[in-house]
Design a protein around this motif. Structure first.
Motif, PDB file in Angstrom:
ATOM      1  N   PHE A   1      -6.879   8.008   8.628  1.00 44.64           N
ATOM      2  CA  PHE A   1      -7.345   9.654   8.604  1.00 44.64           C
ATOM      3  C   PHE A   1      -7.420   9.774   7.062  1.00 44.64           C
ATOM      4  CE2 PHE A   1      -4.693   8.823  12.437  1.00 44.64           C
ATOM      5  CZ  PHE A   1      -5.704   9.326  13.313  1.00 44.64           C
ATOM      6  N   GLY A   2      -8.272  10.667   6.781  1.00 45.33           N
ATOM      7  CA  GLY A   2      -8.570  11.139   5.395  1.00 45.33           C
ATOM      8  C   GLY A   2      -7.590  12.033   4.879  1.00 45.33           C
ATOM      9  N   MET A   3      -6.554  12.686   5.508  1.00 47.90           N
ATOM     10  CA  MET A   3      -5.381  13.566   5.046  1.00 47.90           C
ATOM     11  C   MET A   3      -4.241  13.255   5.560  1.00 47.90           C
ATOM     12  SD  MET A   3      -5.292  17.670   5.100  1.00 47.90           S
ATOM     13  CE  MET A   3      -3.862  18.588   4.355  1.00 47.90           C
ATOM     14  N   GLY A   4      -3.224  12.913   4.637  1.00 50.93           N
ATOM     15  CA  GLY A   4      -1.756  12.385   5.178  1.00 50.93           C
ATOM     16  C   GLY A   4      -1.209  13.600   6.059  1.00 50.93           C
ATOM     17  N   PHE A   5      -1.137  14.707   5.395  1.00 51.84           N
ATOM     18  CA  PHE A   5      -0.524  16.022   6.090  1.00 51.84           C
ATOM     19  C   PHE A   5      -1.195  16.202   7.622  1.00 51.84           C
ATOM     20  CE2 PHE A   5       0.395  20.386   7.448  1.00 51.84           C
ATOM     21  CZ  PHE A   5       1.637  20.580   6.780  1.00 51.84           C
TER      22      PHE A   5
ATOM     23  N   MET B   1       3.819   4.071  14.392  1.00 56.11           N
ATOM     24  CA  MET B   1       4.046   4.094  13.118  1.00 56.11           C
ATOM     25  C   MET B   1       2.982   4.841  12.303  1.00 56.11           C
ATOM     26  SD  MET B   1       4.945  -0.046  12.975  1.00 56.11           S
ATOM     27  CE  MET B   1       5.665   0.055  11.138  1.00 56.11           C
ATOM     28  N   MET B   2       3.504   5.789  11.681  1.00 55.09           N
ATOM     29  CA  MET B   2       2.808   6.628  10.577  1.00 55.09           C
ATOM     30  C   MET B   2       3.089   6.271   9.447  1.00 55.09           C
ATOM     31  SD  MET B   2       2.766   9.653   8.887  1.00 55.09           S
ATOM     32  CE  MET B   2       1.666  10.630   7.979  1.00 55.09           C
ATOM     33  N   GLY B   3       2.158   6.512   8.385  1.00 56.49           N
ATOM     34  CA  GLY B   3       2.499   6.338   7.065  1.00 56.49           C
ATOM     35  C   GLY B   3       1.119   7.144   6.177  1.00 56.49           C
ATOM     36  N   THR B   4       1.382   7.058   4.871  1.00 55.23           N
ATOM     37  CA  THR B   4       0.142   7.747   4.112  1.00 55.23           C
ATOM     38  C   THR B   4      -0.365   6.467   2.995  1.00 55.23           C
ATOM     39  OG1 THR B   4       1.793   9.059   2.518  1.00 55.23           O
ATOM     40  CG2 THR B   4       1.145   9.994   4.527  1.00 55.23           C
ATOM     41  N   PHE B   5      -1.341   6.905   2.389  1.00 55.74           N
ATOM     42  CA  PHE B   5      -1.914   6.058   1.475  1.00 55.74           C
ATOM     43  C   PHE B   5      -1.840   6.880   0.202  1.00 55.74           C
ATOM     44  CE2 PHE B   5      -4.817   4.857   5.068  1.00 55.74           C
ATOM     45  CZ  PHE B   5      -4.126   3.758   5.460  1.00 55.74           C
ATOM     46  N   THR B   6      -0.966   8.027   0.220  1.00 49.74           N
ATOM     47  CA  THR B   6      -1.066   8.648  -1.015  1.00 49.74           C
ATOM     48  C   THR B   6       0.040   8.466  -2.068  1.00 49.74           C
ATOM     49  OG1 THR B   6       0.261  10.365   0.114  1.00 49.74           O
ATOM     50  CG2 THR B   6      -2.123  10.593  -0.093  1.00 49.74           C
ATOM     51  N   LYS B   7       1.037   7.560  -1.667  1.00 44.46           N
ATOM     52  CA  LYS B   7       2.211   7.024  -2.665  1.00 44.46           C
ATOM     53  C   LYS B   7       1.880   5.948  -3.314  1.00 44.46           C
ATOM     54  CE  LYS B   7       3.982  10.702  -0.249  1.00 44.46           C
ATOM     55  NZ  LYS B   7       3.120  11.599   0.590  1.00 44.46           N
ATOM     56  N   SER B   8       2.207   4.542  -2.394  1.00 47.97           N
ATOM     57  CA  SER B   8       2.130   3.326  -2.890  1.00 47.97           C
ATOM     58  C   SER B   8       0.823   2.872  -3.065  1.00 47.97           C
ATOM     59  CB  SER B   8       3.015   2.462  -2.024  1.00 47.97           C
ATOM     60  OG  SER B   8       4.593   2.749  -1.628  1.00 47.97           O
ATOM     61  N   PHE B   9      -0.098   3.457  -2.504  1.00 47.96           N
ATOM     62  CA  PHE B   9      -1.507   2.767  -2.590  1.00 47.96           C
ATOM     63  C   PHE B   9      -2.318   3.475  -3.741  1.00 47.96           C
ATOM     64  CE2 PHE B   9       0.338   1.973   1.435  1.00 47.96           C
ATOM     65  CZ  PHE B   9       0.433   0.518   1.581  1.00 47.96           C
ATOM     66  N   GLY B  10      -1.851   4.512  -4.246  1.00 48.89           N
ATOM     67  CA  GLY B  10      -2.513   5.285  -5.215  1.00 48.89           C
ATOM     68  C   GLY B  10      -3.984   5.810  -4.551  1.00 48.89           C
TER      69      GLY B  10
ATOM     70  N   ILE C   1      -7.509   1.642  -1.206  1.00 53.36           N
ATOM     71  CA  ILE C   1      -6.511   1.289  -0.217  1.00 53.36           C
ATOM     72  C   ILE C   1      -6.641  -0.372   0.113  1.00 53.36           C
ATOM     73  CG2 ILE C   1      -5.323   1.701   1.986  1.00 53.36           C
ATOM     74  CD1 ILE C   1      -6.658   4.689   1.818  1.00 53.36           C
ATOM     75  N   ILE C   2      -7.941  -0.635   0.577  1.00 50.18           N
ATOM     76  CA  ILE C   2      -8.034  -2.115   1.108  1.00 50.18           C
ATOM     77  C   ILE C   2      -7.571  -3.001  -0.283  1.00 50.18           C
ATOM     78  CG2 ILE C   2      -9.856  -3.921   1.396  1.00 50.18           C
ATOM     79  CD1 ILE C   2     -11.220  -1.446   3.139  1.00 50.18           C
ATOM     80  N   THR C   3      -8.025  -2.837  -1.378  1.00 52.48           N
ATOM     81  CA  THR C   3      -7.852  -3.466  -2.396  1.00 52.48           C
ATOM     82  C   THR C   3      -6.242  -3.615  -2.871  1.00 52.48           C
ATOM     83  OG1 THR C   3      -9.937  -2.943  -3.533  1.00 52.48           O
ATOM     84  CG2 THR C   3      -8.321  -4.187  -4.967  1.00 52.48           C
ATOM     85  N   SER C   4      -5.798  -2.464  -2.954  1.00 55.27           N
ATOM     86  CA  SER C   4      -4.178  -2.471  -3.137  1.00 55.27           C
ATOM     87  C   SER C   4      -3.474  -3.041  -1.976  1.00 55.27           C
ATOM     88  CB  SER C   4      -3.823  -0.937  -3.479  1.00 55.27           C
ATOM     89  OG  SER C   4      -4.080  -0.092  -2.353  1.00 55.27           O
TER      90      SER C   4
END
Length: 545
Positions: A239-243, A377-386, A423-426
């Protein structure tokens, strides 16, 4: 409308009454006002409280989290500080009412006095009279990559933080201790940046459509397959937005006649999603398994209110790492309870994915558990993946159901291609699929930096919260005057920190929150810890100069 297979999957069989449930132990630690306490036992203020698990057989390594009660003197002084601020706030409101002091806040026009109020004046009392005094500690404009170091735009306020003016100067090389850049992928050079540039040149910056129309790119398909492999689940959806991943998908999974059991410190997105679902919501004490089991047993025994029919679904909602407390969910015990009472588990790994576990695969990896034991299992890409956005992983039937019923999937614009490529590269770097050990090195470096910084603050005598393995490090400030003073003094020393107070925390638990990154060097962490010593803070020994 007929019920899909995924909906049947989450509905499960009807819940029946149980007769073999044991009563929760009364020797456990409960948390009142975000403080762990032992009932019926007196503990002196300042005494260390370590939360040791009651079911050590479920854990493969020791799991201890330490919290500390607010010292009585500090609590009294903190309440006095807020009391004095409140008195002066009422005095200033009186002066504003009679135009003795200029009023900057929005107010009703004179010709609208008989209308229903558009602005709730009293509700803004805290913002008007307390927050404005220290508002300069937040919303600082950044003019560089938010990596281990960053550049800030200098600003001044001519009217006591009501408005700000930029001076045109830039504060260079500020050590960034506030961004969720856990693995250091927030960077403008290297493999991730190069891949994002190539994706932008190929696909453009935006998509301009939803996934279900003509906004579904091959790069989105590649991302979701990679996320599923990374998590060890059958399928996933991005999804395009974590919230919105939380707030828009929880209503698609539960509804009227369902029960959501939510940790009291869950993120606002989880709370909003639960409320929008129309489900009954019951809150259990933070990370307290006795409280959770009691709610589960009551739900099974009594069923729904009035009718006492079995709940259609019981969904337990928890986070991997709690971003204000620095605590880690007691996932093995939550899974044991979930299996015992035939409930479902929604795990938010926004802060834990990438930051925990020997392979950086989150709290499930951290405890060495089977990903199949977590239903959603939910998560976001905004932290560890930059990057930006979020994901949900689970069984294929569940993901197929969400593709047709999630508001985020049906109405939101697709994730932009450079973000997806970042996201893919990281993620491939973390998994080692780039042919290097860079990902493993970053995961290990984050763990070492976390241990080093937490131990350093602890040895200096400061009160810090949370788990020793959590990269979120809250250091207690308590008093309202210290919130603004700490943030300003640290910035004077070229250190950017996040300070947090009421209502984001309990009123007597204001704190500074440090976010550790693999990009931080030992020299940076030493530089951060040195200026803290002269600042007047509260330590285990009381007030410290």
């Amino acid at each position: 409308m007929t019920e899909s297979s995924a909906n049947k999957l989450l509905n499960g069989d009807a819940c029946h009454r149980t007769s073999n449930g044991r009563k929760p132990s009364k020797k456990g630690l409960v948390k009142n006002h975000c403080l762990f306490q032992q009932p019926h036992k007196y503990r002196r203020p300042g005494e260390k409280n370590q939360y040791v698990t009651h079911n050590p057989k479920l854990y493969k390594k020791p799991f201890v989290e330490s919290f500390e009660e607010t010292p009585l003197l500090v609590a009294v002084l903190t309440y006095m500080g807020y009391g004095i601020l409140t008195i002066f706030g009422y005095l200033r409101d009186f002066l504003r009412h009679w135009n003795i002091e200029k009023c900057h806040v929005a107010r009703e026009r004179e010709e609208q006095k008989d209308f229903v109020p558009l602005y709730q004046d009293f509700e803004n009392f805290y913002t008007r009279n307390l927050y404005m005094r220290i508002r300069d500690n937040w919303n600082r404009p950044i003019c560089s990559v938010p990596g281990a170091k960053m550049d800030l735009v200098e600003r001044v306020s001519p009217d006591y933080n009501w408005t700000f003016e930029h001076t045109g100067k830039v504060v260079k090389d500020v050590i960034n201790m506030g961004s969720y850049n856990y693995l250091g992928f927030a960077e403008n050079s290297g493999a991730c940046a190069d891949a994002a540039i190539e994706a932008t040149q190929k696909y453009g910056a935006g998509v301009g459509s939803t996934r279900c129309e003509i906004g579904n790119l091959d790069i989105h398909e590649e991302l979701e397959q990679l996320v599923a492999r990374f998590l060890g689940v059958e399928s996933s959806m991005a999804f395009g937005m974590g919230f919105a991943t939380n707030s828009m998908n929880i209503p698609a999974l539960t509804g009227k006649g369902c029960l959501i059991l939510s940790d009291e410190l869950n993120h606002a997105s989880l709370v909003l999603g639960a409320r929008l679902s129309g489900s009954t919501i019951r809150v259990f004490k933070h990370n307290n398994m006795q409280s959770l089991e009691k709610l589960l047993r009551d739900a099974i025994i009594h069923g729904q209110p009035r009718t006492h029919r079995p709940w259609k679904k019981i969904l337990i909602v928890v986070e991997g790492i709690y971003s204000m407390e620095g605590s880690i969910v007691r996932l093995p015990e939550v899974i044991a309870l979930k299996k015992r009472y035939k409930a479902y588990l929604y795990l938010d790994e926004a802060h834990s994915i990438g930051a925990l576990g020997p392979n950086g695969r989150g709290v499930v990896d951290y405890f060495g558990l089977d990903p199949k034991d977590v239903d959603i299992m939910m998560g976001t890409f905004t932290k560890s993946f930059g990057a930006a956005g979020g994901y949900i992983g689970g069984k294929k039937e569940l993901i197929d159901y969400l593709r047709h019923h999630s508001h985020s999937a049906l109405y939101a614009t697709s994730m932009s291609s450079p973000v997806a490529q970042q996201i893919i590269t990281s993620m491939k770097i973390i998994m080692g699929e780039d042919g290097t050990t860079l990902g493993a090195d970053r995961v290990r470096q984050l763990s070492e930096n976390t241990t080093y910084f937490r131990r350093k603050l602890h040895d200096m005598g400061f009160i810090i919260y949370g788990n020793d393995d959590s990269p979120v490090v809250p250091m207690m400030l308590y008093m309202p005057a210290k919130i603004g003073a700490f943030g300003r003094e640290m910035l004077k020393r070229n250190i950017g920190t996040v300070v947090v107070g009421f209502p984001a925390t309990p009123i007597i638990e204001s704190r500074a929150r440090f976010c550790i990154s693999a990009a931080h060097t030992r020299e940076m962490l030493d530089t951060v810890s040195l200026p803290i010593s002269p600042v007047r803070l509260v330590t285990n020994e009381g007030l410290h100069q």
